[in-house]
Design an enzyme around this catalytic site. Structure first.
Site, mmCIF file in Angstrom:
data_model
loop_
_atom_site.group_PDB
_atom_site.id
_atom_site.type_symbol
_atom_site.label_atom_id
_atom_site.label_comp_id
_atom_site.label_asym_id
_atom_site.label_seq_id
_atom_site.Cartn_x
_atom_site.Cartn_y
_atom_site.Cartn_z
ATOM 1 N N GLU A 163 17.391 -16.838 -17.928
ATOM 2 C CA GLU A 163 16.308 -15.890 -18.192
ATOM 3 C C GLU A 163 16.824 -14.461 -18.384
ATOM 4 O O GLU A 163 16.400 -13.756 -19.299
ATOM 5 C CB GLU A 163 15.393 -15.950 -16.972
ATOM 6 C CG GLU A 163 14.060 -15.348 -17.062
ATOM 7 C CD GLU A 163 13.292 -15.546 -15.748
ATOM 8 O OE1 GLU A 163 12.121 -15.207 -15.729
ATOM 9 O OE2 GLU A 163 13.875 -16.021 -14.732
ATOM 10 N N ASN A 221 -0.990 1.202 6.033
ATOM 11 C CA ASN A 221 -0.156 0.258 5.299
ATOM 12 C C ASN A 221 0.400 -0.711 6.327
ATOM 13 O O ASN A 221 0.931 -0.288 7.348
ATOM 14 C CB ASN A 221 0.974 1.033 4.605
ATOM 15 C CG ASN A 221 2.003 0.125 3.953
ATOM 16 O OD1 ASN A 221 1.770 -1.072 3.796
ATOM 17 N ND2 ASN A 221 3.127 0.701 3.581
ATOM 18 N N GLY A 222 0.263 -2.034 6.071
ATOM 19 C CA GLY A 222 0.773 -3.027 7.015
ATOM 20 C C GLY A 222 -0.283 -4.064 7.328
ATOM 21 O O GLY A 222 -1.287 -4.180 6.619
ATOM 22 N N ARG A 240 4.359 0.982 -6.414
ATOM 23 C CA ARG A 240 4.373 0.044 -5.299
ATOM 24 C C ARG A 240 3.402 -1.115 -5.524
ATOM 25 O O ARG A 240 3.455 -2.117 -4.820
ATOM 26 C CB ARG A 240 4.010 0.762 -3.989
ATOM 27 C CG ARG A 240 5.029 1.803 -3.581
ATOM 28 C CD ARG A 240 4.504 2.660 -2.450
ATOM 29 N NE ARG A 240 4.375 1.939 -1.203
ATOM 30 C CZ ARG A 240 5.353 1.786 -0.309
ATOM 31 N NH1 ARG A 240 6.531 2.302 -0.544
ATOM 32 N NH2 ARG A 240 5.138 1.132 0.807
ATOM 33 N N HIS A 277 25.367 -38.981 -15.166
ATOM 34 C CA HIS A 277 24.532 -39.802 -16.035
ATOM 35 C C HIS A 277 24.282 -39.130 -17.379
ATOM 36 O O HIS A 277 23.288 -39.431 -18.044
ATOM 37 C CB HIS A 277 23.202 -40.129 -15.335
ATOM 38 C CG HIS A 277 23.393 -40.952 -14.092
ATOM 39 N ND1 HIS A 277 23.795 -42.268 -14.125
ATOM 40 C CD2 HIS A 277 23.302 -40.618 -12.779
ATOM 41 C CE1 HIS A 277 23.913 -42.723 -12.882
ATOM 42 N NE2 HIS A 277 23.630 -41.734 -12.042
ATOM 43 N N LYS A 329 5.427 -11.264 -17.338
ATOM 44 C CA LYS A 329 5.277 -11.501 -15.900
ATOM 45 C C LYS A 329 4.127 -12.448 -15.608
ATOM 46 O O LYS A 329 4.208 -13.309 -14.748
ATOM 47 C CB LYS A 329 5.055 -10.163 -15.186
ATOM 48 C CG LYS A 329 5.038 -10.268 -13.666
ATOM 49 C CD LYS A 329 6.421 -10.574 -13.121
ATOM 50 C CE LYS A 329 6.436 -10.813 -11.627
ATOM 51 N NZ LYS A 329 7.639 -11.561 -11.215
ATOM 52 N N LYS A 352 17.127 -18.702 -13.445
ATOM 53 C CA LYS A 352 17.282 -17.253 -13.278
ATOM 54 C C LYS A 352 18.392 -16.746 -14.185
ATOM 55 O O LYS A 352 18.263 -15.725 -14.837
ATOM 56 C CB LYS A 352 17.619 -16.970 -11.798
ATOM 57 C CG LYS A 352 17.131 -15.708 -11.245
ATOM 58 C CD LYS A 352 15.684 -15.650 -10.828
ATOM 59 C CE LYS A 352 14.702 -16.383 -11.649
ATOM 60 N NZ LYS A 352 13.360 -16.463 -11.180
ATOM 61 N N TRP A 355 -3.071 -2.425 -1.590
ATOM 62 C CA TRP A 355 -2.716 -3.709 -2.184
ATOM 63 C C TRP A 355 -3.317 -4.747 -1.254
ATOM 64 O O TRP A 355 -2.872 -4.932 -0.130
ATOM 65 C CB TRP A 355 -1.196 -3.830 -2.267
ATOM 66 C CG TRP A 355 -0.769 -4.945 -3.163
ATOM 67 C CD1 TRP A 355 -0.782 -4.947 -4.531
ATOM 68 C CD2 TRP A 355 -0.289 -6.222 -2.769
ATOM 69 N NE1 TRP A 355 -0.342 -6.146 -4.997
ATOM 70 C CE2 TRP A 355 -0.028 -6.955 -3.957
ATOM 71 C CE3 TRP A 355 -0.058 -6.846 -1.544
ATOM 72 C CZ2 TRP A 355 0.448 -8.262 -3.944
ATOM 73 C CZ3 TRP A 355 0.419 -8.143 -1.542
ATOM 74 C CH2 TRP A 355 0.671 -8.831 -2.726
ATOM 75 N N CYS A 384 0.830 -1.209 0.000
ATOM 76 C CA CYS A 384 0.000 0.000 0.000
ATOM 77 C C CYS A 384 0.867 1.262 0.000
ATOM 78 O O CYS A 384 2.006 1.250 0.465
ATOM 79 C CB CYS A 384 -0.858 0.039 1.254
ATOM 80 S SG CYS A 384 -1.807 -1.448 1.503
ATOM 81 N N GLU A 417 16.536 -23.636 -9.995
ATOM 82 C CA GLU A 417 16.127 -22.232 -9.991
ATOM 83 C C GLU A 417 17.320 -21.320 -10.332
ATOM 84 O O GLU A 417 17.165 -20.333 -11.068
ATOM 85 C CB GLU A 417 15.533 -21.867 -8.621
ATOM 86 C CG GLU A 417 15.195 -20.406 -8.401
ATOM 87 C CD GLU A 417 14.166 -19.846 -9.371
ATOM 88 O OE1 GLU A 417 13.546 -20.622 -10.121
ATOM 89 O OE2 GLU A 417 13.990 -18.615 -9.400
HETATM 90 C C1 F6R Z 1 10.779 -17.005 -13.715
HETATM 91 C C2 F6R Z 1 9.356 -16.745 -13.597
HETATM 92 C C3 F6R Z 1 8.414 -17.715 -14.221
HETATM 93 C C4 F6R Z 1 7.163 -17.873 -13.342
HETATM 94 C C5 F6R Z 1 6.116 -18.751 -14.063
HETATM 95 C C6 F6R Z 1 4.900 -19.001 -13.180
HETATM 96 O O1 F6R Z 1 11.530 -16.002 -13.095
HETATM 97 O O2 F6R Z 1 8.958 -15.778 -13.031
HETATM 98 O O3 F6R Z 1 9.022 -18.950 -14.468
HETATM 99 O O4 F6R Z 1 7.557 -18.472 -12.134
HETATM 100 O O5 F6R Z 1 5.706 -18.123 -15.244
HETATM 101 O O6 F6R Z 1 4.310 -17.808 -12.790
HETATM 102 P P1 F6R Z 1 3.299 -17.754 -11.584
HETATM 103 O O7 F6R Z 1 4.043 -18.055 -10.339
HETATM 104 O O8 F6R Z 1 2.724 -16.376 -11.615
HETATM 105 O O9 F6R Z 1 2.258 -18.812 -11.849
#
Ligand code: F6R
Length: 606
Positions: free
Chosen positions: A487, A104-105, A30, A503, A601, A484, A78, A2, A480
């Site tokens: 990506e 906020n909180g 935010r 293997h 995203k 990262k 939020w 928020c 992971e």
């Molecule tokens: C990688 C990333 C993606 C998401 C995937 C699932 O950094 O962000 O691999 O993890 O698209 O997204 P959500 O969690 O929103 O279902």
């Protein structure tokens, strides 16, 4: 999270409503899902709307009568308690509208306070935790307290985190308080300001006072006073800040991703808040009331969230619950042993990922019990499932998931502890385990403060490929780490459970393929060191991420050290080093870190 703005204007050139709306616009970064304002005159004029700030502006464009006072507050919400509706948007008031509040909180004891106030005859109009505050103030006022004392007494009843601002009719002062949520005051020539963050008022003044936890402020058009809980004045220093409005949303970091990596201690504290009782060794998740210990668990998720699922799988398996993790697009409940005692958990930061939604619908059709583990209140996943557990990460703007992964891992740790009575478990002695979860934000902070990931990244700018290995709890973080890196750097990277290397992938290992090895002193260290020797024998440089630098000293080229903790908590800390390696490598390669090519995203197509 928020955003708050407050203004006590001196009747100069600045129009109160304009200042508030402008401030809310500057706080949009935010993340929010509703917005509202209150301006004090003889009465309070309030407008609030679920949705975009533009909807609030449209509503006011048609009817801004009464909004001509000199003092006001505004808020972008939020959602945490209740969906983003008009009723749940801030400001909140008591029934008589004799005070308006923005917050906020999270108020941890709001249910208790709400019950107490309801019994005393107060009625509530929203689902929020915040709404108890105006009612507490009303009660103090009815008992004869002046405005400032009533505010102070009400705040004294709150447990949790808050930045709160209040306005009263016929009063030119904004009252505010802070505890574990940011609040900064701005000293202007046309009046005084307060906000969650400087960009809200930076166009009007760059002279600021940062409030600390436990402090109260009273802003009138002419003066600003700061005091402690008992009312004793506190002398604060005024800082003049240099600010580039371009950087507003990034709090001074070059990228949202870097900012979000740095926010992990705060995100984890928020995730844990009010949910663990360390002495008793218990976890309380009221949102999961009625959820029985399942006969089996299936995680469905994509990408980073899939890696969180793999981590959760290990937590539950070691507590004796048969658990499997599925890539959501490969899941079909109709072909699996599923009934109502099966818990299907959709792990999804956004709550909107089409593949995960399809998997959850398939689980619901098959009669499973479903749970959404998500960051977004009232998201599609939250609405689809029988139960929801919010990870409370705060908005994540960078496409690459960082803090939400940490919050997913912590939420899964809480879920596993809540689902299975581990009082007699040797692997998870409840007190020790919860203590380590509580210390996690500090461990991560120490990594953030001392990490040498930038120097390591610099060494390997030209590598052909990057490999990541780990065992047990660390295996998902190896996957992971590779995701990262590929990506955001556009370089080839793969992660493997360490034992798998020989293997097949070992054929790719050369002196141009650095191998990042996660080595836990308390989890199969010997076996992982054996795998390190295999790659060393092929001349590959090795970077160990470990809590035990001595044991790997003879077998590695670089060490990224992390504090020692419970082996199930270690990967959450270790992952921060890998996030930083990926970040610094991408930064050195000048990649568009927050928006990598071809990625989105929220992936809402199957
Ligand atoms: C990688 C990333 C993606 C998401 C995937 C699932 O950094 O962000 O691999 O993890 O698209 O997204 P959500 O969690 O929103 O279902």
């Amino acid at each position: 999270m928020c955003g708050i703005i407050g203004y006590a204007g001196s009747g100069g050139d600045s129009d109160t409503l304009e200042v508030l709306l402008h401030g809310l616009g500057n706080l949009e970064y935010r993340g929010y899902d509703s917005a509202g304002v209150a301006v004090a005159n003889a009465s309070l004029s309030i407008e609030k709307r679920g949705g975009e700030l533009s909807e609030l502006k449209d509503a006011l464009a048609g009817n801004a009568d009464g909004f001509d006072g000199s003092t006001g507050i505004g808020h972008t919400r939020w959602s945490t308690h209740g969906p983003p509706t008009d009723a749940n948007a801030h400001p909140h008031t008591n029934a008589e509208e004799s005070v308006a509040i923005v917050h906020n909180g999270i108020i941890e004891n709001y249910l208790e306070l709400r019950e107490e106030l309801s019994e005393a005859g107060h009625t509530f109009r929203s689902d929020t935790d915040t709404e108890v505050v105006p009612h507490l103030i009303e009660r103090e006022r009815a008992g004869g307290a002046d405005r400032e004392t009533a505010f102070r007494e009400a705040i004294g009843r709150l447990e949790g985190s808050y930045a709160i601002a209040a306005v009263y009719p016929d009063c030119e002062t904004v009252f505010a308080a802070r505890h574990e949520s940011p609040l900064v005051l701005g000293l202007g020539s046309d009046g005084n300001y307060l906000a969650s963050d400087v960009p809200a008022f930076i166009e009007f003044t760059n002279r600021v006072v940062y409030l600390d936890d436990g402090e109260f402020a009273a802003l009138s058009p002419e003066s600003v006073t700061v005091s402690d809980g008992s009312g004793a004045p506190i002398k604060k220093s005024v800082e003049t800040i240099a600010w580039d409005p371009e950087d507003a949303g990034k709090s001074g970091y070059d990228h949202y991703m870097r900012k979000e990596i740095a926010e992990q201690p705060r995100a984890i504290r928020d995730c844990l808040r009010g949910r663990i009782e360390e002495l008793g060794g218990t976890v309380t998740l009221p949102e999961l009331e009625g959820l029985e210990t399942p006969s089996s668990v299936q995680f469905v998720a994509c990408g980073t969230s899939y890696h969180a699922g793999l981590y959760g799988e290990r937590l539950l398996q070691r507590r004796g619950i048969p658990t499997q993790t599925f890539i959501a697009s490969e899941y079909d409940a109709a072909r699996l042993p599923v009934d109502e005692s099966t818990l299907v958990v959709g792990v999804t930061q956004s709550g909107e990922t089409a593949d995960t939604m399809a998997a959850l619908r398939s689980a619901n059709r098959a009669g499973a019990t479903t749970l959404a583990l998500t960051n977004v209140v009232e998201s599609s996943a939250a609405r689809e499932c029988d139960h929801v557990l919010y990870i409370r990460s705060g908005p994540e703007i960078s496409v690459a998931a960082t803090k939400s992964f940490a919050s997913q891992q912590v939420s899964l740790s809480l879920l596993a502890t809540a689902l299975v009575d581990s009082a007699s478990s040797a692997a998870f002695p409840p007190r020790e385990y919860l203590r380590e979860l509580r210390r996690l934000p500090d461990h991560i902070q120490s990594v953030l403060d001392d990490s040498r990931a930038d120097a390591v990244a610099e060494e390997f700018l030209d590598a052909d490929a990057y490999f990541f290995i780990g065992r047990g709890y660390n295996a998902p973080v190896a996957l992971e780490g590779a995701l990262k890196l590929k990506e955001i750097t556009y370089k080839h990277a793969e992660g493997f459970p360490a034992g798998e290397l020989k293997h097949g992938p070992l054929a790719l290992v050369t002196e141009s393929t650095p191998v990042f090895a996660l080595v836990s002193s308390r989890e199969q260290a010997g076996a992982t060191i054996g795998n390190i020797k295999e790659v060393q024998a092929r001349d590959a440089p090795v970077v160990a991420v470990t809590d035990d630098p001595e044991s790997v000293a003879n077998h590695t080229d670089y060490v990224l050290e992390i504090p020692e903790t419970h082996p199930a908590v270690m990967p959450i800390v270790a992952n921060v080093q890998l996030q930083l390696v990926a970040y610094w490598l991408a930064n050195a390669l000048d990649r568009p870190i927050d928006k990598p090519r071809n990625l989105a995203k929220s992936v809402t197509v199957q």
